[in-house]
Scaffold this motif. Sequence first.
Motif, mmCIF file in Angstrom:
data_model
loop_
_atom_site.group_PDB
_atom_site.id
_atom_site.type_symbol
_atom_site.label_atom_id
_atom_site.label_comp_id
_atom_site.label_asym_id
_atom_site.label_seq_id
_atom_site.Cartn_x
_atom_site.Cartn_y
_atom_site.Cartn_z
ATOM 1 N N GLY A 59 66.273 29.191 2.546
ATOM 2 C CA GLY A 59 66.532 27.764 2.707
ATOM 3 C C GLY A 59 65.483 26.914 2.002
ATOM 4 N N SER A 60 64.222 27.329 2.075
ATOM 5 C CA SER A 60 63.153 26.587 1.396
ATOM 6 C C SER A 60 63.304 26.662 -0.122
ATOM 7 N N ILE A 61 63.612 27.848 -0.623
ATOM 8 C CA ILE A 61 63.819 27.998 -2.063
ATOM 9 C C ILE A 61 64.995 27.145 -2.525
ATOM 10 N N PHE A 62 66.091 27.153 -1.770
ATOM 11 C CA PHE A 62 67.256 26.330 -2.107
ATOM 12 C C PHE A 62 66.904 24.849 -2.088
ATOM 13 N N MET A 63 66.144 24.401 -1.074
ATOM 14 C CA MET A 63 65.801 22.988 -0.975
ATOM 15 C C MET A 63 64.857 22.560 -2.092
ATOM 16 N N ILE A 64 63.929 23.416 -2.485
ATOM 17 C CA ILE A 64 63.044 23.079 -3.605
ATOM 18 C C ILE A 64 63.874 22.849 -4.862
ATOM 19 N N PHE A 65 64.837 23.730 -5.115
ATOM 20 C CA PHE A 65 65.713 23.566 -6.278
ATOM 21 C C PHE A 65 66.557 22.299 -6.150
ATOM 22 N N LEU A 66 67.128 22.042 -4.968
ATOM 23 C CA LEU A 66 67.968 20.865 -4.758
ATOM 24 C C LEU A 66 67.165 19.579 -4.931
ATOM 25 N N ILE A 67 65.952 19.537 -4.427
ATOM 26 C CA ILE A 67 65.110 18.348 -4.575
ATOM 27 C C ILE A 67 64.750 18.137 -6.040
ATOM 28 N N TRP A 68 64.387 19.207 -6.740
ATOM 29 C CA TRP A 68 64.081 19.103 -8.168
ATOM 30 C C TRP A 68 65.280 18.553 -8.934
ATOM 31 N N LEU A 69 66.463 19.093 -8.654
ATOM 32 C CA LEU A 69 67.683 18.641 -9.326
ATOM 33 C C LEU A 69 67.988 17.177 -9.002
ATOM 34 N N THR A 70 67.826 16.799 -7.752
ATOM 35 C CA THR A 70 68.080 15.421 -7.330
ATOM 36 C C THR A 70 67.135 14.448 -8.029
ATOM 37 N N ILE A 71 65.868 14.814 -8.128
ATOM 38 C CA ILE A 71 64.899 13.944 -8.799
ATOM 39 C C ILE A 71 65.254 13.795 -10.273
ATOM 40 N N LYS A 72 65.626 14.881 -10.923
ATOM 41 C CA LYS A 72 65.980 14.827 -12.341
ATOM 42 C C LYS A 72 67.217 13.957 -12.587
ATOM 43 N N ILE A 73 68.173 13.993 -11.673
ATOM 44 C CA ILE A 73 69.451 13.297 -11.890
ATOM 45 C C ILE A 73 69.428 11.854 -11.369
ATOM 46 N N PHE A 74 68.929 11.629 -10.149
ATOM 47 C CA PHE A 74 69.113 10.336 -9.489
ATOM 48 C C PHE A 74 67.892 9.426 -9.467
ATOM 49 N N PHE A 75 66.701 9.957 -9.589
ATOM 50 C CA PHE A 75 65.504 9.128 -9.477
ATOM 51 C C PHE A 75 65.086 8.629 -10.855
ATOM 52 N N LYS A 76 64.463 7.448 -10.891
ATOM 53 C CA LYS A 76 64.003 6.894 -12.162
ATOM 54 C C LYS A 76 62.638 6.267 -11.981
ATOM 55 N N ASP A 77 61.897 6.201 -13.075
ATOM 56 C CA ASP A 77 60.583 5.572 -13.047
ATOM 57 C C ASP A 77 60.744 4.068 -12.882
ATOM 58 N N VAL A 78 59.919 3.499 -12.019
ATOM 59 C CA VAL A 78 59.955 2.066 -11.762
ATOM 60 C C VAL A 78 58.538 1.537 -11.901
ATOM 61 N N PRO A 79 58.335 0.487 -12.723
ATOM 62 C CA PRO A 79 56.976 -0.069 -12.845
ATOM 63 C C PRO A 79 56.582 -0.810 -11.569
ATOM 64 N N PHE A 80 55.289 -0.738 -11.236
ATOM 65 C CA PHE A 80 54.799 -1.406 -10.041
ATOM 66 C C PHE A 80 54.405 -2.856 -10.312
ATOM 67 N N GLU A 81 54.093 -3.206 -11.549
ATOM 68 C CA GLU A 81 53.625 -4.549 -11.868
ATOM 69 C C GLU A 81 54.786 -5.524 -11.931
ATOM 70 N N ASP A 82 54.539 -6.758 -11.546
ATOM 71 C CA ASP A 82 55.539 -7.813 -11.673
ATOM 72 C C ASP A 82 55.637 -8.228 -13.134
ATOM 73 N N GLY A 83 56.800 -8.748 -13.528
ATOM 74 C CA GLY A 83 56.960 -9.277 -14.853
ATOM 75 C C GLY A 83 57.232 -8.236 -15.908
ATOM 76 N N GLU A 84 57.538 -7.017 -15.540
ATOM 77 C CA GLU A 84 57.895 -5.990 -16.532
ATOM 78 C C GLU A 84 59.291 -6.268 -17.064
ATOM 79 N N GLU A 85 59.649 -5.569 -18.131
ATOM 80 C CA GLU A 85 60.984 -5.736 -18.681
ATOM 81 C C GLU A 85 62.042 -5.422 -17.621
ATOM 82 N N GLU A 86 63.248 -5.871 -17.892
ATOM 83 C CA GLU A 86 64.363 -5.627 -16.979
ATOM 84 C C GLU A 86 64.595 -4.128 -16.854
ATOM 85 N N ILE A 87 64.777 -3.683 -15.636
ATOM 86 C CA ILE A 87 64.988 -2.256 -15.349
ATOM 87 C C ILE A 87 66.429 -1.882 -15.623
#
Length: 87
Positions: A59-87
């Motif tokens: 289960g842990s091995i499966f979840m590590i793979f699922l989390i890695w896959l989810t991050i690659k597909i659904f998560f994106k880098d977001v700047p922390f500073e105000d006034g950055e270009e449109e996301i």
Amino acid sequence: MQDKRFQIANREALIGVALVMINFAIWFGFAYGLGSGDPTEYQYILGFPAWFFYSCIAGSIFMIFLIWLTIKIFFKDVPFEDGEEEI
């Protein structure tokens, strides 16, 4: 108008909650599904009871793979500073 970063953060937080629920369902299902019988009748995989192997190790091995896959597909880098270009 709400900052797009908050929308992205909320969506990623909900994805994280869903991953936790999936992890718990896998762990609970195998631990109590396979482990609720008589201990003398347990099957063993690599020296571990099957319920422990599937709920904790596989289960842990499966979840590590699922989390890695989810991050690659659904998560994106977001700047922390105000006034950055449109996301």
